[in-house]
Design a protein around this motif. Structure first.
Motif, PDB file in Angstrom:
ATOM      1  N   ALA A 161       0.826  -1.203   0.000  1.00 27.89           N
ATOM      2  CA  ALA A 161       0.000   0.000   0.000  1.00 27.89           C
ATOM      3  C   ALA A 161       0.865   1.260   0.000  1.00 27.89           C
ATOM      4  CB  ALA A 161      -0.935  -0.007   1.212  1.00 27.89           C
ATOM      5  N   MET A 162       1.944   1.255   0.783  1.00 22.87           N
ATOM      6  CA  MET A 162       2.833   2.418   0.833  1.00 22.87           C
ATOM      7  C   MET A 162       3.559   2.620  -0.497  1.00 22.87           C
ATOM      8  SD  MET A 162       4.472   2.203   4.672  1.00 22.87           S
ATOM      9  CE  MET A 162       5.339   3.762   4.442  1.00 22.87           C
ATOM     10  N   ALA A 163       3.830   1.543  -1.226  1.00 20.53           N
ATOM     11  CA  ALA A 163       4.488   1.679  -2.527  1.00 20.53           C
ATOM     12  C   ALA A 163       3.593   2.422  -3.512  1.00 20.53           C
ATOM     13  CB  ALA A 163       4.853   0.293  -3.071  1.00 20.53           C
ATOM     14  N   TRP A 164       2.289   2.131  -3.490  1.00 18.93           N
ATOM     15  CA  TRP A 164       1.360   2.854  -4.360  1.00 18.93           C
ATOM     16  C   TRP A 164       1.286   4.329  -3.975  1.00 18.93           C
ATOM     17  CZ3 TRP A 164      -0.734   1.419  -8.819  1.00 18.93           C
ATOM     18  CH2 TRP A 164      -0.783   0.049  -9.122  1.00 18.93           C
ATOM     19  N   LEU A 165       1.212   4.608  -2.671  1.00 19.98           N
ATOM     20  CA  LEU A 165       1.145   5.999  -2.227  1.00 19.98           C
ATOM     21  C   LEU A 165       2.448   6.740  -2.539  1.00 19.98           C
ATOM     22  CD1 LEU A 165      -0.624   5.509   1.224  1.00 19.98           C
ATOM     23  CD2 LEU A 165      -1.643   6.262  -0.930  1.00 19.98           C
ATOM     24  N   ARG A 166       3.564   6.045  -2.416  1.00 22.09           N
ATOM     25  CA  ARG A 166       4.852   6.662  -2.742  1.00 22.09           C
ATOM     26  C   ARG A 166       4.931   6.985  -4.236  1.00 22.09           C
ATOM     27  NH1 ARG A 166      10.059   6.711  -0.529  1.00 22.09           N
ATOM     28  NH2 ARG A 166      11.746   6.703  -2.064  1.00 22.09           N
ATOM     29  N   ALA A 167       4.442   6.082  -5.075  1.00 21.10           N
ATOM     30  CA  ALA A 167       4.439   6.329  -6.517  1.00 21.10           C
ATOM     31  C   ALA A 167       3.568   7.540  -6.858  1.00 21.10           C
ATOM     32  CB  ALA A 167       3.945   5.091  -7.254  1.00 21.10           C
ATOM     33  N   LEU A 168       2.432   7.675  -6.155  1.00 19.70           N
ATOM     34  CA  LEU A 168       1.579   8.838  -6.384  1.00 19.70           C
ATOM     35  C   LEU A 168       2.265  10.120  -5.948  1.00 19.70           C
ATOM     36  CD1 LEU A 168      -1.188  10.078  -7.127  1.00 19.70           C
ATOM     37  CD2 LEU A 168      -1.927   9.566  -4.783  1.00 19.70           C
ATOM     38  N   TYR A 169       2.971  10.074  -4.828  1.00 16.24           N
ATOM     39  CA  TYR A 169       3.613  11.271  -4.286  1.00 16.24           C
ATOM     40  C   TYR A 169       4.772  11.737  -5.158  1.00 16.24           C
ATOM     41  CZ  TYR A 169       5.468  14.482  -0.766  1.00 16.24           C
ATOM     42  OH  TYR A 169       5.906  15.605  -0.112  1.00 16.24           O
ATOM     43  N   THR A 170       5.425  10.824  -5.853  1.00 13.78           N
ATOM     44  CA  THR A 170       6.531  11.211  -6.721  1.00 13.78           C
ATOM     45  C   THR A 170       6.060  12.011  -7.935  1.00 13.78           C
ATOM     46  OG1 THR A 170       6.387   9.074  -7.853  1.00 13.78           O
ATOM     47  CG2 THR A 170       7.983   9.255  -6.059  1.00 13.78           C
ATOM     48  N   LEU A 171       4.778  11.967  -8.237  1.00 10.88           N
ATOM     49  CA  LEU A 171       4.250  12.721  -9.373  1.00 10.88           C
ATOM     50  C   LEU A 171       4.078  14.204  -9.064  1.00 10.88           C
ATOM     51  CD1 LEU A 171       1.496  10.256 -10.649  1.00 10.88           C
ATOM     52  CD2 LEU A 171       3.815  10.551 -11.522  1.00 10.88           C
ATOM     53  N   ARG A 172       4.404  14.616  -7.843  1.00 14.15           N
ATOM     54  CA  ARG A 172       4.237  16.026  -7.490  1.00 14.15           C
ATOM     55  C   ARG A 172       5.165  16.932  -8.288  1.00 14.15           C
ATOM     56  NH1 ARG A 172       7.610  13.668  -3.938  1.00 14.15           N
ATOM     57  NH2 ARG A 172       9.404  14.840  -3.104  1.00 14.15           N
ATOM     58  N   GLY A 173       6.238  16.386  -8.865  1.00 19.12           N
ATOM     59  CA  GLY A 173       7.156  17.188  -9.658  1.00 19.12           C
ATOM     60  C   GLY A 173       6.829  17.234 -11.130  1.00 19.12           C
ATOM     61  N   GLU A 174       5.776  16.557 -11.540  1.00 20.05           N
ATOM     62  CA  GLU A 174       5.370  16.553 -12.944  1.00 20.05           C
ATOM     63  C   GLU A 174       4.384  17.683 -13.202  1.00 20.05           C
ATOM     64  OE1 GLU A 174       6.705  14.670 -15.141  1.00 20.05           O
ATOM     65  OE2 GLU A 174       7.842  13.387 -13.787  1.00 20.05           O
ATOM     66  N   LEU A 211      -2.119  17.943  -7.608  1.00 21.97           N
ATOM     67  CA  LEU A 211      -1.936  17.073  -6.447  1.00 21.97           C
ATOM     68  C   LEU A 211      -1.546  17.851  -5.204  1.00 21.97           C
ATOM     69  CD1 LEU A 211      -1.657  14.215  -5.214  1.00 21.97           C
ATOM     70  CD2 LEU A 211       0.695  14.172  -6.078  1.00 21.97           C
ATOM     71  N   LEU A 212      -0.671  18.831  -5.335  1.00 20.80           N
ATOM     72  CA  LEU A 212      -0.140  19.549  -4.178  1.00 20.80           C
ATOM     73  C   LEU A 212      -1.210  20.319  -3.398  1.00 20.80           C
ATOM     74  CD1 LEU A 212       3.224  20.775  -5.716  1.00 20.80           C
ATOM     75  CD2 LEU A 212       2.915  19.068  -3.924  1.00 20.80           C
ATOM     76  N   PRO A 213      -2.199  20.988  -4.043  1.00 22.81           N
ATOM     77  CA  PRO A 213      -3.248  21.629  -3.233  1.00 22.81           C
ATOM     78  C   PRO A 213      -4.040  20.638  -2.383  1.00 22.81           C
ATOM     79  CG  PRO A 213      -3.242  22.547  -5.441  1.00 22.81           C
ATOM     80  CD  PRO A 213      -2.313  21.374  -5.463  1.00 22.81           C
ATOM     81  N   ARG A 247       7.993  25.209  -5.717  1.00 22.69           N
ATOM     82  CA  ARG A 247       8.696  24.891  -4.471  1.00 22.69           C
ATOM     83  C   ARG A 247       8.963  23.397  -4.359  1.00 22.69           C
ATOM     84  NH1 ARG A 247       5.628  26.796   0.746  1.00 22.69           N
ATOM     85  NH2 ARG A 247       5.987  28.808  -0.296  1.00 22.69           N
ATOM     86  N   ALA A 248       7.972  22.581  -4.715  1.00 27.52           N
ATOM     87  CA  ALA A 248       8.153  21.134  -4.652  1.00 27.52           C
ATOM     88  C   ALA A 248       9.204  20.667  -5.645  1.00 27.52           C
ATOM     89  CB  ALA A 248       6.825  20.422  -4.903  1.00 27.52           C
ATOM     90  N   ARG A 249       9.214  21.259  -6.831  1.00 23.96           N
ATOM     91  CA  ARG A 249      10.207  20.871  -7.835  1.00 23.96           C
ATOM     92  C   ARG A 249      11.620  21.252  -7.399  1.00 23.96           C
ATOM     93  NH1 ARG A 249       9.033  21.845 -14.019  1.00 23.96           N
ATOM     94  NH2 ARG A 249       7.869  19.949 -13.583  1.00 23.96           N
ATOM     95  N   ALA A 250      11.772  22.449  -6.819  1.00 21.43           N
ATOM     96  CA  ALA A 250      13.084  22.864  -6.324  1.00 21.43           C
ATOM     97  C   ALA A 250      13.555  21.951  -5.192  1.00 21.43           C
ATOM     98  CB  ALA A 250      13.022  24.314  -5.846  1.00 21.43           C
ATOM     99  N   LYS A 251      12.642  21.530  -4.341  1.00 23.87           N
ATOM    100  CA  LYS A 251      12.998  20.630  -3.249  1.00 23.87           C
ATOM    101  C   LYS A 251      13.429  19.270  -3.778  1.00 23.87           C
ATOM    102  CE  LYS A 251      11.224  18.946   1.164  1.00 23.87           C
ATOM    103  NZ  LYS A 251      10.060  18.918   2.091  1.00 23.87           N
ATOM    104  N   MET A 252      12.761  18.797  -4.826  1.00 29.67           N
ATOM    105  CA  MET A 252      13.141  17.515  -5.425  1.00 29.67           C
ATOM    106  C   MET A 252      14.527  17.606  -6.062  1.00 29.67           C
ATOM    107  SD  MET A 252       9.540  16.227  -7.085  1.00 29.67           S
ATOM    108  CE  MET A 252      10.220  14.645  -7.570  1.00 29.67           C
ATOM    109  N   LEU A 253      14.865  18.753  -6.674  1.00 26.17           N
ATOM    110  CA  LEU A 253      16.200  18.924  -7.246  1.00 26.17           C
ATOM    111  C   LEU A 253      17.265  18.904  -6.159  1.00 26.17           C
ATOM    112  CD1 LEU A 253      15.549  21.655  -9.957  1.00 26.17           C
ATOM    113  CD2 LEU A 253      16.168  19.272 -10.339  1.00 26.17           C
TER     114      LEU A 253
END
Length: 231
Positions: free
Chosen positions: A48-61, A68-70, A198-204
């Motif tokens: 279950a956490m793997a699916w949620l993690r995959a969803l959270y990684t899309l915040r930089g797209e 997603l971020l709002p 902000r999320a994209r800069a944090k991912m970088l």
């Protein structure tokens, strides 16, 4: 140094990553120790956490991050409301436990389950909440008909707690939660562009801090990200 370490551990991203790693390794080790059976509890949580993690990684797209971020920010901003709701749930659970209405499966969980069903999910059986069960009587036509049980010793107090939980939590707090979430979502939706950048800069920065950063410069990371068409 200890304060900085504490802030890093309390960070949502770090805490989520740490939980994902610990549970993942726990599931793998438990499965390796006993390969004759499927590891169920840890592997279920890890999946279950793997699916949620995959969803959270899309915040930089660009096609998903501003949408997603709002949603995530609105949920984080309702923490105080969830604390108030949780406290009311615990108060009703403690009152229900002291009335000793349900003993199964254990008194503590039985009280918590009844309050959660009524207060959060709006699912209840008044007789079950009171701690009494209906009986069946053989009627005409050889059919069993349910018979309402007689009021118990705690009939008045159980019904008072029922109305307190139903009106105070299921109606007032849950409807207020809908309004708070809607208002927070509209607020952060207006800030979606800022949250996305902000999320994209944090991912970088996270990519630059990884162990293999010495083999790939920060300029290469930015170039690689630009080639993906995200900017």
């Amino acid at each position: 140094m200890c304060w900085k370490l504490r802030l890093r551990l309390l960070n949502f991203d770090n805490g989520a990553d740490m939980s994902y790693i610990i549970i993942g390794w726990g599931a793998i080790l438990r499965q390796a120790l006993d390969q004759n059976r499927l590891e169920k509890p840890f592997m279920a949580i890890f999946s279950a956490m793997a699916w949620l993690r995959a969803l959270y990684t899309l915040r930089g797209e660009s096609w998903m991050g501003p949408r997603l971020l709002p949603i995530l920010s609105a949920l984080k901003d309702t923490l105080a409301f969830f604390i108030v709701t949780g406290t009311c749930i615990l108060a009703a659970t403690h009152a229900y436990y002291n009335l000793q209405l349900r003993e199964e499966p254990i008194p503590t969980y039985g009280a918590f389950l009844q309050v959660m069903r009524l207060g959060i999910f709006g699912d209840f059986d008044l007789f079950e909440f009171e701690g009494v069960d209906p009986t069946y009587k053989l009627g005409e036509g050889e059919e069993w008909e349910p018979q309402d049980p007689e009021p118990g010793a705690t009939f008045v107090w159980a019904h008072a707690l029922f109305y307190f939980t139903g009106i105070g939590i299921a109606i007032l707090l849950m409807n207020l939660l809908i309004g708070v979430l809607g208002q927070n979502f509209e607020l952060y939706q207006d800030q979606s562009a800022m949250l996305f950048q902000r999320a994209r800069a944090k991912m970088l920065l996270e990519l630059q801090a990884r162990p293999w950063r010495h083999g790939l410069s920060s300029k290469d990371l930015v170039s690689w990200w630009c080639l993906r068409g995200s900017f």
